[in-house]
Design a protein around this motif. Structure first.
Motif: not given
Length: 566
Positions: A206-233
Motif C-alpha cells: 500500500f505504501a509503495l503504491a500510494a506514498a510516492p506521489w504524496y512524498a513528491m507533493m510534500w517535497s515540492l510544496h512543503g507545509t503549504g500542501y500539508v496544511a491544505s491537504a489536512q484542511a480538506n481531509t
C-alpha cells in the motif's frame, strides 16, 4: 445484455450538457491544465496549485483529453468507464459466490438507481473511488474465502486501497479498513486475518503504491500542501465546510432516495443478515463464527460494509449526498440476496413490508416531481444572481412525465410484488421505471437546463478565449463559475460583487480586457467600464470588451470546445 444496458444509461448523451459548477468545472479544468502544462505531479486550477484532491482522476482525464480531444464527453469519460467497470465487477463477484441469478440481480440493482447513474455521468472523483474501494474489498473476500488459486487477490485489497487513496485521499483506505475491521471483529477472525491476510507485507505494498506521489507533493510544496491537504481531509471531518453541515441524519433520506427503488428493501435485507449473524453467534457461544454456506457470511460482510460507511460519513461534520457512494455495491448485494430469497421463502420476514416501503418512497418521489413546477417560482427568485433568466423560464413537461413514470411503475410494482405468483415481475418493473426515469431526465430536463442555466456564460467565455492574447485579461464578474475557465482555455480573473476596484485596475493595463457577467450586473460596473462594448449576449449573460471587433465562433449555441492537445 448487462453491458449494453449499462452503456445506454452511462454513455448516451454523456457530453450533451455543459460542465456543472462547482466541482465538475474545477476537476475538468485541472485535468486540462495538466495536459497543457505537462506537469503530471501538481494539479492546478486556473494555473494555481489545487490541493483539494489527489492526482489519479486528473491523470485519467488528461489521458482522455489527449486521446479524444478536450470536451465534456472526454472529461466525463473516466467516470463512465469506471461506472461500467463497477457494474461488471459486481456481476462477476456476486455470481462467483451467490450464483448467476443473484449476480444479475445485484448488478442491475447497482445500475438501476439514481445515485450511481448520476455519479457515473459527472466529472467527480466518486465513480473512480467507488470502483476502487469495491475492488479492494472484493479482493479481500476472495483472498480470505476464495479457492487456493484465488488467494492472490488479497494483494488487490491493498493495491485497491492505494489507488483509491490516490483518487480521493484517506477515505480511499478508511472505507476498506473500517469494513474489514467490523467484519473480522463480528466474526472473531482477527487471528486468521493476521495469518492469511499478510497485513505487514500488504501495508508495505500500500505504501509503495500510494506514498510516492504524496512524498513528491510534500517535497515540492512543503507545509503549504500539508496544511491544505489536512484542511480538506481531517478538517472536513471535524468541521463543516462550504455550508455542507446538515443533520447527523442527513444520509437517511439520501440513501432512501439515492438507492431508490431498492432502498425499500434495504432495511429488511440488512436486518435479515443481522439476525442470521446473531443466530450463528449464539450457536458459536462467542467463539469464531464460520458458516459452511458462503453466501450467508457474505451478507454479514456486506452488512458490515453498509453500516461502517454510513456511520463513518454520518460522524463527519461535512456531509454531501455523494459521500456515501461506496456503500451502494454492498447495499445492492444485500438487497439482491434478500429479493432472491423472498421469491421462494414465503415465511421470510418483511417480505410484503419491503414492497410497501418501496411503493411509499416511490409515491413520495413522484409527488415531489409533480410539485416542482408549482414550487419553482418561489425558488427562482433566489437563483437570479447565478441564473439571470431563472424567473422567466419554466421547467416544461419533464417533471410531469417523470412523475407519471413513477406513479405507473410503482403501481405495477405493487400489482406484481404483493401477489406471490407474480412477485418476480416487481423487480423488472422497478428497474424499467428507473431506466425510463433516467432517460426522461436526459432527454426532457437536461437540454432545457443546459440551454438556459449552464451553457450561456460558457459560450461567452469560449468566445473571449478565442480572441484574447496571452497577455490580455478575461474577467468573470458577479457569477464566478469555475467551469468558465475550462471553456476560456486561459487564466481568468474572478471578481465578486464589492471587488470592483479589481476591474478598475485591470482596465488601466495595456492590451485588451473582456468581461463576462450577468446583464443585471452591468449597472454595478465601475465608471471606467462604461465604455466597454457589448460583443455577445446569451440568455441573460453578456460579453463586454474594450475593442468592438472580435472573431465569433461559427456556432454560439454550443461552444465548440474540442481542440487538439499541444
Amino acid at each position: 445484455m448487462l453491458g449494453l444496458l449499462a452503456c445506454l444509461l452511462l454513455f448516451v448523451g454523456l457530453g450533451a450538457m455543459g460542465l456543472t459548477d462547482r466541482d465538475e468545472g474545477r476537476n475538468a479544468e485541472a485535468g486540462r491544465e495538466m495536459l497543457e502544462t505537462g506537469d503530471w505531479i501538481t494539479p492546478t486550477f486556473n494555473y494555481e496549485p489545487r490541493f483539494a484532491k489527489p492526482v489519479l482522476v486528473y491523470w485519467l482525464m488528461s489521458l482522455s483529453f489527449r486521446w479524444f480531444g478536450v470536451d465534456e464527453f472526454s472529461a466525463r469519460l473516466p467516470s463512465a468507464i469506471f461506472g461500467l467497470g463497477l457494474i461488471l465487477l459486481q456481476y462477476l463477484f456476486v455470481s462467483r459466490f451467490c450464483g448467476p441469478a443473484i449476480g444479475l440481480f445485484g448488478a442491475l440493482m447497482l445500475l438501476f438507481n439514481i445515485e450511481i447513474i448520476s455519479l457515473s455521468r459527472l466529472v467527480l472523483t466518486d465513480s473512480v473511488l467507488i470502483f476502487l474501494t469495491t475492488l479492494s474489498l472484493f479482493g479481500f473476500w476472495l483472498g480470505f474465502h476464495g479457492r487456493s488459486h484465488e488467494r492472490w487477490w488479497r494483494w488487490m485489497f491493498y493495491l485497491g486501497m492505494a489507488l483509491a487513496t490516490l483518487a480521493k485521499g484517506p477515505v480511499g483506505f478508511l472505507v476498506p479498513v473500517v469494513t474489514v475491521a467490523l467484519y473480522v471483529t463480528a466474526t472473531g477472525q482477527w487471528r486468521r486475518f493476521w495469518e492469511q491476510g499478510s497485513p505487514l507485507v500488504g501495508g508495505a505494498l500500500f505504501a509503495l503504491a500510494a506514498a510516492p506521489w504524496y512524498a513528491m507533493m510534500w517535497s515540492l510544496h512543503g507545509t503549504g500542501y500539508v496544511a491544505s491537504a489536512q484542511a480538506n481531509t481531517v478538517g472536513r471531518f471535524l468541521n463543516p465546510m462550504e455550508g455542507h453541515g446538515f443533520s447527523i441524519f442527513f444520509y437517511v433520506p439520501v440513501l432512501l432516495l439515492g438507492f431508490f427503488p431498492w432502498s425499500g428493501w434495504l432495511p429488511f435485507a440488512w436486518y435479515d443478515a443481522y439476525k442470521n449473524w446473531q443466530g450463528a453467534r449464539g450457536k458459536g457461544r462467542g467463539k469464531t463464527i464460520r458458516m459452511v454456506e458462503a453466501p450467508r457470511e457474505l451478507e454479514w460482510f456486506a452488512a458490515a460494509w453498509v453500516l461502517g460507511v454510513l456511520i463513518f460519513f454520518s460522524l463527519s461534520s461535512t456531509r454531501l449526498a455523494h459521500y456515501i457512494g461506496p456503500l451502494f455495491p454492498p447495499a445492492a448485494l444485500l438487497t439482491a440476496t434478500y429479493w432472491h430469497r423472498s421469491l421462494f421463502d414465503l415465511d421470510l420476514k418483511g417480505r410484503r413490508a419491503s414492497i410497501h416501503t418501496m411503493m411509499a418512497i416511490g409515491y413520495v418521489l413522484a409527488i415531489g416531481f409533480a410539485s416542482l413546477p408549482s414550487l419553482y417560482p418561489s425558488l427562482a427568485s433566489k437563483l437570479v444572481k447565478e441564473f439571470p433568466l431563472a424567473t422567466t423560464i419554466g421547467l416544461g413537461s419533464g417533471p410531469y412525465v417523470a412523475a407519471a413514470i413513477l406513479l405507473i411503475g410503482i403501481a405495477l410494482v405493487g400489482y406484481f410484488g404483493l401477489h406471490d405468483e407474480r412477485r418476480a415481475g416487481a423487480f423488472w418493473t422497478a428497474g424499467a421505471s428507473i431506466a425510463l426515469l433516467a432517460l426522461t431526465i436526459m432527454q426532457l430536463v437536461i437540454p432545457g437546463l443546459n440551454r438556459y442555466f449552464i451553457e450561456p456564460p460558457q459560450v461567452l467565455s469560449y468566445t473571449a478565449g478565442v480572441n484574447l492574447a496571452p497577455s490580455d485579461r478575461l474577467i468573470l464578474y458577479g457569477s464566478t463559475r469555475p467551469s468558465n475557465v475550462f471553456y476560456a482555455r486561459r487564466k481568468v480573473l474572478f471578481v465578486s460583487e464589492g471587488e470592483e476596484a479589481t476591474i478598475q485596475h485591470a482596465l488601466a493595463q495595456p492590451g485588451q480586457t473582456m468581461i463576462v457577467l450577468p446583464e443585471t450586473y452591468e449597472s454595478k460596473l465601475p465608471p471606467e467600464a462604461r465604455t466597454l462594448v457589448p460583443i455577445l449576449k446569451q440568455h441573460g449573460y453578456v460579453l463586454l470588451a474594450n475593442r468592438p471587433m472580435v472573431t465569433l465562433p461559427e456556432s454560439t449555441t454550443q461552444p465548440p470546445v474540442r481542440t487538439s492537445p499541444h
